[in-house]
Design a protein around this motif. Structure first.
Motif, PDB file in Angstrom:
ATOM      1  N   UNK A   1      -3.865   6.891   5.352  1.00  0.00           N
ATOM      2  CA  UNK A   1      -4.745   6.231   4.370  1.00  0.00           C
ATOM      3  C   UNK A   1      -4.482   4.740   4.334  1.00  0.00           C
TER       4      UNK A   1
ATOM      5  N   UNK B   1      -7.493   2.182   4.856  1.00  0.00           N
ATOM      6  CA  UNK B   1      -7.920   1.406   3.688  1.00  0.00           C
ATOM      7  C   UNK B   1      -7.482  -0.045   3.756  1.00  0.00           C
TER       8      UNK B   1
ATOM      9  N   UNK C   1       0.838  -1.196   0.000  1.00  0.00           N
ATOM     10  CA  UNK C   1       0.000   0.000   0.000  1.00  0.00           C
ATOM     11  C   UNK C   1       0.876   1.250   0.000  1.00  0.00           C
TER      12      UNK C   1
ATOM     13  N   UNK D   1      -5.973   5.449  -7.223  1.00  0.00           N
ATOM     14  CA  UNK D   1      -6.801   6.177  -6.248  1.00  0.00           C
ATOM     15  C   UNK D   1      -5.930   7.051  -5.364  1.00  0.00           C
ATOM     16  N   UNK D   2      -4.778   6.509  -4.971  1.00  0.00           N
ATOM     17  CA  UNK D   2      -3.875   7.272  -4.114  1.00  0.00           C
ATOM     18  C   UNK D   2      -3.367   8.522  -4.829  1.00  0.00           C
ATOM     19  N   UNK D   3      -3.327   8.454  -6.152  1.00  0.00           N
ATOM     20  CA  UNK D   3      -2.861   9.607  -6.919  1.00  0.00           C
ATOM     21  C   UNK D   3      -4.002  10.502  -7.352  1.00  0.00           C
ATOM     22  N   UNK D   4      -5.226  10.189  -6.872  1.00  0.00           N
ATOM     23  CA  UNK D   4      -6.404  10.963  -7.244  1.00  0.00           C
ATOM     24  C   UNK D   4      -6.580  11.069  -8.751  1.00  0.00           C
TER      25      UNK D   4
ATOM     26  N   UNK E   1      -5.821   0.674  -6.857  1.00  0.00           N
ATOM     27  CA  UNK E   1      -5.435   1.274  -5.573  1.00  0.00           C
ATOM     28  C   UNK E   1      -4.436   2.430  -5.726  1.00  0.00           C
ATOM     29  N   UNK E   2      -3.356   2.170  -6.465  1.00  0.00           N
ATOM     30  CA  UNK E   2      -2.330   3.192  -6.636  1.00  0.00           C
ATOM     31  C   UNK E   2      -2.853   4.425  -7.366  1.00  0.00           C
TER      32      UNK E   2
ATOM     33  N   UNK F   1       4.017   1.531  -1.057  1.00  0.00           N
ATOM     34  CA  UNK F   1       4.745   1.695  -2.313  1.00  0.00           C
ATOM     35  C   UNK F   1       3.809   2.203  -3.407  1.00  0.00           C
ATOM     36  N   UNK F   2       2.508   1.945  -3.261  1.00  0.00           N
ATOM     37  CA  UNK F   2       1.553   2.423  -4.258  1.00  0.00           C
ATOM     38  C   UNK F   2       1.125   3.869  -3.988  1.00  0.00           C
ATOM     39  N   UNK F   3       1.706   4.467  -2.939  1.00  0.00           N
ATOM     40  CA  UNK F   3       1.462   5.885  -2.720  1.00  0.00           C
ATOM     41  C   UNK F   3       0.551   6.209  -1.560  1.00  0.00           C
ATOM     42  N   UNK F   4       0.252   5.219  -0.694  1.00  0.00           N
ATOM     43  CA  UNK F   4      -0.625   5.499   0.429  1.00  0.00           C
ATOM     44  C   UNK F   4       0.184   5.981   1.628  1.00  0.00           C
ATOM     45  N   UNK F   5      -0.044   7.231   2.079  1.00  0.00           N
ATOM     46  CA  UNK F   5       0.614   7.692   3.294  1.00  0.00           C
ATOM     47  C   UNK F   5       0.078   6.892   4.485  1.00  0.00           C
TER      48      UNK F   5
END
Lengths: 291, 355
Positions: A203, A207, A194, B101-104, B98-99, A196-200
């Protein structure tokens, strides 16, 4: 072939007998120790109380009617539910971060931290309540400390706050351990994925970790709620004579008033309320996360 | 397009050096495989690049800019794990989204990208399934799609094939390689499996005890191993410790004539490739021995040849080419030419061949 089948079948039969043999005693104990008293309670609760003769065998709903028509008793039930819900919410709020931190810790102090959380369970709850009493009492540590700072003392003893604080302190270890073991089963790589996919972190927690930890958290909550609903020593010692919850009330009716029929009715009402509310709480959890 | 540079990257745990000054320059679009036995520091290196482990020293640069100060969620790395690490409570499509979504990413663009990834990984029909309903190979393809959906700057693969059956391994490996090539992604893969590494890499880096043992193409490592460790780790080698003198190596009571000529003398390690040795063939390298065990393996036949009471050579001959088959008990001469042998001095450095 035939010679081979025969012993195999014999073996499975003897296996089944063995299983029955092992499960039998436990089943018997559960039946005798749990079901029988419950049935007895149900029977008692339908009897009539008489001051002279104590219990008169009959079938009447008057004990239940007495409870549900008297605002005092309904108030006690309401207080009990409120205290239980509040302490459950607090336990989850305090317990979740603690459990997460503990589950993800790779520190060499981890087992020491675990021990620190389990350690209070080694001290009986009554003893711990006496500790809280020393802290909360009039002229106790908290009172004196506050009085020293701003001249006016702080009376915490015999307040709902004291009771909730006491229950939270007793239930928190169970909540932390239950949630922690739930979080341990979540592969940490899932959290890393999560991230690495950009979730701080925030989140990622909401999530990924929260939905996966939900079944375990729910069990922790239910455990805490049931323990709080049935709390006896804490409300008795920290709530004082005027703060009424179901368990102390029940015991008082039973032992002091000798009113077994009404005490039985109280017990069944407390148990049913706990069961119904626990079942309802399950509806709060989205279906696919249910354990 | 991204160039990834490791500059004397280091990880210390107390007194232990897990990664000891690894420097590596990976040009855009290249796939490098870090290969080594467990505990060699390859996974630690990968996790430092991803940002899950803090480096003790050195630097990681993307296009010349250090990323060590960035948290993992801002490094834009596509990660694929051995354990797949899919989100078990989300469908395949939501995992891939998912990724985004994280990038909007706007809804329409995101769903278009998800469809594209599903198509590339042949998962269209499984879009609404949950991970637990998929096979291992399918799960790993979802993980790959999820990592690639965000157009990562670098793709990091942590033993991506190790949990898969042998038959799926090749297939998923090909998928990974094809998609990596098509996207022109700078990629680092970590593995302990040399076949996997040989099949997938543009370049191999062999690690041992936190240090780079040798780096180069498959051919470099197989034909010209720089150390005895590489010689035995890449491909197979029979390693014999002996004494080099006058173009021969003495190993206990045996004396092996070498095919090449070497300047050094004294203690040495001789590495011989089993598949390049012949029984009673041509070649200047030779030693006499007795076949102790012969096993027929289909395309090849393995012979264990005793050359001294406690020393054996493995000789692997193609079955089609074998004129006469040798059985246990046969007295033979093992022969080879210069490409089969490699001589290392006592310090482990290869002996230069005199031409």
């Amino acid at each position: 072939m035939v010679e081979e089948e025969h012993p195999a079948r014999l073996k499975s039969v003897s296996k089944r007998t063995a299983a029955t043999g092992f499960l039998g005693p436990a089943t018997l104990v559960v039946t005798v120790m749990l079901a029988a008293p419950l049935l007895l309670l149900l029977r008692f609760s339908l009897n009539r109380f008489d001051i002279k003769e104590l219990m008169i065998e009959t079938v009447t709903a008057e004990n239940y009617l007495r409870f549900f028509t008297d605002p005092f008793y309904l108030g006690v039930l309401r207080t009990t539910v409120l205290v239980a819900v509040t302490s459950t919410v607090l336990c989850l709020l305090f317990g979740l971060p603690l459990a997460y931190r503990l589950a993800r810790s790779q520190s060499r102090w981890k087992s020491l931290c675990m021990l620190a959380i389990v350690l209070p369970l080694f001290v009986g709850s009554t003893v711990r309540m006496v500790g809280w009493m020393i802290l909360f009492a009039h002229g106790g540590m908290l009172d004196s400390a506050v009085r020293w700072v701003n001249g006016v003392g702080l009376e915490v003893m015999y307040t709902p706050f004291a009771v909730v604080a006491g229950i939270v302190s007793i239930n928190l270890p169970y909540v932390v351990l239950t949630i922690q073991s739930a979080i341990e089963t979540i592969d940490i790589r899932i959290e890393e994925a999560a991230q690495s996919l950009g979730a701080p972190p925030g989140r990622q927690f909401w999530l990924v970790v929260w939905p996966l930890a939900l079944p375990g958290t729910a069990i922790a909550g239910i455990l805490c709620f049931i323990l709080a609903m049935n709390a006896y020593a804490t409300p008795y010692l920290l709530g004082g004579p005027r703060f009424q919850m179901m368990a102390p009330l029940l015991y008082w009716e039973f032992s002091t008033n000798n009113n077994w029929p009404f005490a039985s009715a109280l017990a069944l009402i407390l148990m049913s309320t706990t069961l119904v509310l626990t079942a309802c709480s399950n509806l709060l959890i989205p279906r696919r996360y249910r354990a | 397009m991204t160039r990834l540079t490791l500059d004397r990257l280091e990880k210390r745990y107390g007194a232990m050096l897990a990664v000891d000054q690894i420097s590596l320059d990976i040009p855009s679009g290249e796939m490098v495989v870090l290969l080594g036995p467990s505990g060699c520091g390859k996974t630690t290196t990968l996790r430092m690049i991803a940002g899950f482990i803090e480096a003790s020293g050195g630097d990681v640069l993307l296009d010349g800019q250090s990323i060590l100060d960035l948290p993992p969620y801002r490094r834009e790395m596509g990660l694929v794990f051995q354990s797949y690490a899919l989100f078990p409570h989300m469908t395949v499509a939501r995992n891939i989204a998912f990724g985004l979504e994280m990038r909007n990413t706007p809804r329409a663009a995101a769903s278009q990208r998800v469809q594209e990834m599903l198509r590339l990984t042949r998962l269209e029909r499984l879009a609404d399934r949950f991970p637990r309903q998929l096979s291992g190979g399918q799960q790993q393809r979802v993980a790959l799609a999820r990592a690639l959906a965000i157009h990562p700057r670098v793709l990091l693969l942590d033993e991506p094939l190790s949990n898969l059956d042998a038959s799926l391994r090749a297939e998923v490996g090909r998928d990974i390689r094809l998609m990596q090539r098509a996207a022109g992604l700078t990629t680092i893969m970590v593995t302990h499996d040399q076949d996997e590494a040989m099949a997938m890499a543009d370049r191999l880096v062999v690690l041992r005890d936190g240090r780079v043992e040798q780096s180069g193409t498959q051919e470099d490592l197989y034909e010209r191993p720089a150390t005895p460790f590489v010689a035995s780790f890449i491909g197979r080698s029979t390693m014999l410790e002996g004494t080099l003198a006058d173009g021969t190596v003495g190993v206990e009571s045996a004396r092996l004539a070498l095919a090449g000529r070497y300047a050094g003398t004294g203690a040495c390690t001789l590495a011989l490739r089993p598949e390049r040795l012949r029984l009673n063939g041509a070649g200047a390298g030779r030693v006499d021995g007795v076949v102790e065990l012969a096993s027929y393996l289909g395309p090849v036949r393995d012979h264990l040849v005793r050359i001294a009471p406690e020393r054996h050579l493995l000789v692997r001959e193609p079955t089609a080419a074998a004129g006469r088959l040798h059985d246990a008990g046969d007295t033979v001469t093992v022969t080879w030419d210069v490409a089969a042998e490699r001589v290392f001095d006592q310090a482990g450095a290869p002996q230069a061949e005199l031409s």
